[in-house]
Design a protein around this motif. Structure first.
Motif, PDB file in Angstrom:
ATOM      1  N   VAL A  91       0.993  -1.246  -0.416  1.00  0.00           N
ATOM      2  CA  VAL A  91      -0.078   0.080  -0.501  1.00  0.00           C
ATOM      3  C   VAL A  91       0.768   1.146   0.217  1.00  0.00           C
ATOM      4  O   VAL A  91       0.683   2.391  -0.959  1.00  0.00           O
ATOM      5  N   ARG A  92       1.874   0.945   0.750  1.00  0.00           N
ATOM      6  CA  ARG A  92       2.389   2.557   0.935  1.00  0.00           C
ATOM      7  C   ARG A  92       4.025   2.376  -0.233  1.00  0.00           C
ATOM      8  O   ARG A  92       3.855   3.725  -0.876  1.00  0.00           O
ATOM      9  N   LEU A 121      -1.975  -1.174   7.955  1.00  0.00           N
ATOM     10  CA  LEU A 121      -1.960  -1.715   6.692  1.00  0.00           C
ATOM     11  C   LEU A 121      -0.914  -0.952   5.443  1.00  0.00           C
ATOM     12  O   LEU A 121      -1.001  -1.700   4.176  1.00  0.00           O
ATOM     13  N   ARG A 122      -0.375  -0.536   5.838  1.00  0.00           N
ATOM     14  CA  ARG A 122       0.794   0.322   4.769  1.00  0.00           C
ATOM     15  C   ARG A 122       1.438  -0.612   4.450  1.00  0.00           C
ATOM     16  O   ARG A 122       2.240  -0.363   3.019  1.00  0.00           O
ATOM     17  N   ARG A 136     -10.612   2.392   0.738  1.00  0.00           N
ATOM     18  CA  ARG A 136      -9.715   3.618   1.024  1.00  0.00           C
ATOM     19  C   ARG A 136      -9.125   3.648   0.814  1.00  0.00           C
ATOM     20  O   ARG A 136      -8.250   4.974   0.481  1.00  0.00           O
ATOM     21  N   LEU A 137      -7.908   2.961  -0.132  1.00  0.00           N
ATOM     22  CA  LEU A 137      -6.524   3.463  -0.698  1.00  0.00           C
ATOM     23  C   LEU A 137      -6.881   4.062  -1.960  1.00  0.00           C
ATOM     24  O   LEU A 137      -6.033   5.409  -2.214  1.00  0.00           O
ATOM     25  N   GLY A 138      -8.073   4.141  -2.865  1.00  0.00           N
ATOM     26  CA  GLY A 138      -8.688   4.516  -3.793  1.00  0.00           C
ATOM     27  C   GLY A 138      -8.726   6.165  -3.207  1.00  0.00           C
ATOM     28  O   GLY A 138      -8.572   6.897  -3.901  1.00  0.00           O
ATOM     29  N   LEU A 139      -9.323   6.594  -1.805  1.00  0.00           N
ATOM     30  CA  LEU A 139      -9.721   7.815  -2.100  1.00  0.00           C
ATOM     31  C   LEU A 139      -8.165   8.472  -1.443  1.00  0.00           C
ATOM     32  O   LEU A 139      -8.037   9.634  -1.612  1.00  0.00           O
ATOM     33  N   ALA A 140      -7.027   7.311  -0.733  1.00  0.00           N
ATOM     34  CA  ALA A 140      -5.565   8.335  -0.548  1.00  0.00           C
ATOM     35  C   ALA A 140      -5.498   8.652  -2.043  1.00  0.00           C
ATOM     36  O   ALA A 140      -4.847   9.600  -2.048  1.00  0.00           O
TER      37      ALA A 140
END
Length: 657
Positions: A91-92, A121-122, A136-140
């Motif tokens: 994710v990161r 969860l990075r 959530r990742l898409g919003l990030a």
């Protein structure tokens, strides 16, 4: 602020356009919902706004169309579905890679991870994320460049109630800080809970444009949900009681055992069931969706208020007691009235550029356009036929060219090192080369240069060259397989800056692989058979240059072929085709006696140069000419030239179109 005017998609043969003359505003500091059932044109309208689909109309983001904004990702954050990233990337790592593409510092990745609650969860892989975590990742990703506007296509689809509440709270917090939020949804109750303004689409047309208070009053109606094994009989009794008491009550059969009762209360329905001995399994107050026709308000004189009559079905059709129009009935209970607020801090939403007001259009205004289509002057007086001019069509929408990463070299380095594909490929190449060199030395029939390179006569290319070509093919093949750059662009960019970065990183990887192969093979041969096989030849310089040129050329061929044909397999096939197909053709073209030679060409090139060449450069130029005149070198140069010309032609043609 978003101002969409006249959005119209291109019609297909025999069918009307999916979106027809859609116009609305989404103001800053407010959440705007684009509501409609499936196939109502919500996604098409969003794609037209973002210039991802051809059509007509214009959309201004704070006074500028998207193709006039230098860095669109810094103005508009987009979420159009699942995150299109490599499943093995963390994710990161994915966010840090996109930071290089957006031209923002890498620390921004950690900031948005804290905002969306993914800090723990990075280090998780993208392929292991749940639907809620992926959203959530898409919003990030949308928040990464700190945009002023968020455009989200059905962001709460498939989310649990808790995740949906969190998402709605995030959008509300973003709007309260001054941002503009536009999202699409099929759920009228979700739009009423989250949005400040609701635009309703039906059959590709705007049938209502309302504040949320007006929308909730006209579209959402209270009802009593009933479940009973005797639903059919109970429905008849309820209708009979309503006629007897002269009350406006609607009874709708949802399925075999469920009823929706409009215009009554739980107490009245329960009393009727008790008096007639009807067994009831559920009796609850709900908020029902009355369908788009209930919320439709006259927008223009020539547009019917009820749209198409609301003939879609969600739970079951509801006959309105007041109007008799068909509508829809929802099938779920309301969640909490207020979404939870987000406590994580957001960065400033205002970009450095100042607000540019929307200029007065040179074409007739929307009011004039609608008045002309009605045969009336703008002031309300009937217009004469001789003075009515045909309205000007909205400007065409062309698919905007995808912009390349702002820091392409950093992006490519993070892309290549963020997954284990490159290191695993390199390790396999080194192992195969070492084993092959030992086997070739055992037979004793292979020359020393080929022995150190692990290149037997039977193979068209050594393992190191094939590995370099495969690494080059991965550079563009993985971009099209997992298009992380296409999340808000619609397609993978094919800009020359990105190509140059991939060629540079591919050349560095090929050089490293070539050097490690020779050093590893020589060390293993020295260990197994002694020093006699590792003696340095007299022409080691020219051999080294030829070897490194071979692996770099194979890597570049893989990059260009994969970028041209959009496939890793095509890139590797282009590398293998050089010795198998191109080399025989070059040999056939050069066979036969030669009357003239190119002897002395480096000296003549030096005479043509405007400056003096450094001392000894003629020797390197002569070595390069000898390498090119060899069959493999000539075939590789020919292939690279053809692939580069084809790539440039397709890239420039796309930009020109």
């Amino acid at each position: 602020m978003i101002q969409a005017t006249g959005l119209t998609s291109n019609a297909r043969k025999g069918s009307p356009p999916a979106v027809d003359d859609v116009s609305f505003d989404a103001r800053a500091g407010r959440v705007t919902a684009l509501l409609g059932a499936r196939r109502s044109g919500k996604t098409t309208a969003v794609r037209l706004m973002l210039e991802l689909q051809q059509g007509r109309g214009v959309t201004y983001f704070r006074g500028r169309p998207l193709h006039r904004i230098a860095h669109p990702s810094r103005e508009v954050g987009v979420l159009l579905g699942d995150v299109p990233g490599h499943p093995a990337r963390t994710v990161r790592g994915h966010l840090r890679m996109l930071c290089s593409a957006a031209g923002v510092p890498v620390r921004r990745a950690d900031e948005v991870l804290e905002v969306v609650g993914l800090v723990s969860l990075r280090e998780e892989r993208l392929g292991t994320l749940s639907r809620g975590m992926d959203r959530r990742l898409g919003l990030a990703c949308a928040l990464l460049a700190d945009p002023h506007t968020l455009v989200l296509d059905d962001p709460a689809a498939g989310l649990s109630t808790r995740e949906g509440r969190w998402l709605h709270g995030t959008l509300r917090a973003y709007a309260e800080l001054g941002g503009t939020v536009l999202f699409t949804t099929e759920d009228a109750k979700e739009a009423a809970r989250v949005a400040d303004h609701v635009v309703t689409l039906d059959a590709g047309k705007v049938v209502a444009d309302q504040d949320v208070a007006d929308f909730a009053r006209t579209r959402l109606r209270p009802r009593v949900a009933v479940r009973s094994p005797h639903a059919a009989r109970f429905g008849v009794l309820l209708a009979k009681e309503a006629r007897t008491s002269k009350r406006s009550v609607e009874v709708i059969t949802e399925d075999g055992s469920r009823l929706s009762v409009y215009g009554s209360t739980c107490a009245d329905v329960g009393d009727i069931a008790f008096r007639h001995g009807i067994l009831v399994h559920q009796l609850a107050d709900e908020i029902g969706d009355a369908g788009p026709s209930a919320a439709a308000t006259p927008i223009t004189d020539d547009r019917p208020a009820s749209g198409n009559g609301g003939n879609g079905r969600n739970g079951g059709a509801v006959a309105s007691a007041d109007t008799g129009a068909d509508a829809q009935a929802g099938d779920g209970t309301d969640g909490p009235a207020e979404a939870s607020a987000v406590t994580a801090p957001l960065n400033s939403l205002s970009p450095t550029s100042t607000f540019v007001p929307l200029a007065e259009p040179s074409t007739p205004s929307e009011a004039q356009h609608r008045a002309a289509s009605n045969g009336r002057a703008p002031g309300g007086e009937p217009a004469r036929e001789t003075s009515v001019a045909l309205p000007t069509l909205p400007p065409p929408i062309t698919v905007r060219t995808a912009r390349g990463p702002l820091r392409p070299v950093r992006y490519e380095l993070r892309r290549a090192t963020g997954i284990a594909t490159g290191p695993v490929t390199g390790a396999l190449v080194l192992a195969v080369s070492a084993l092959l060199s030992v086997l070739l030395a055992r037979s004793g029939h292979t020359p020393q240069p080929r022995l150190v390179a692990a290149w037997p006569q039977a193979l068209p290319l050594p393992p190191a060259a094939l590995g370099a070509g495969l690494l080059g093919a991965f550079a563009f093949g993985e971009e099209f397989r997992h298009p992380a750059l296409a999340a808000d662009r619609g397609t993978v960019p094919r800009r020359l800056g990105l190509l140059a970065a991939k060629l540079l990183v591919g050349a560095a990887a090929a050089l490293l692989l070539g050097v490690l192969t020779v050093v590893g093979d020589a060390a293993l041969l020295h260990l197994v058979y002694g020093p006699e096989l590792t003696q340095v030849p007299a022409d080691w310089l020219s051999l080294s240059v030829s070897w490194l040129a071979l692996v770099v050329g194979c890597a570049w061929a893989g990059v260009l072929a994969a970028g041209l044909f959009r496939s890793t397999a095509a890139g590797l096939a282009a590398v293998v085709a050089v010795p198998i197909v191109i080399v025989p053709l070059v040999q056939k073209a050069l066979e036969g006696p030669s009357v003239r030679t190119a002897a002395g060409l480096p000296g003549r090139l030096r005479d043509l140069a405007l400056v003096d060449w450094p001392f000894g450069i003629e020797r390197f130029a002569a070595a390069a000419m000898r390498m090119i005149t060899q069959p493999v070198g000539g075939a590789l140069m020919l292939s690279l030239s053809a692939l580069l010309c084809a790539y440039l032609l397709t890239a420039l043609r796309t930009r020109a179109r």
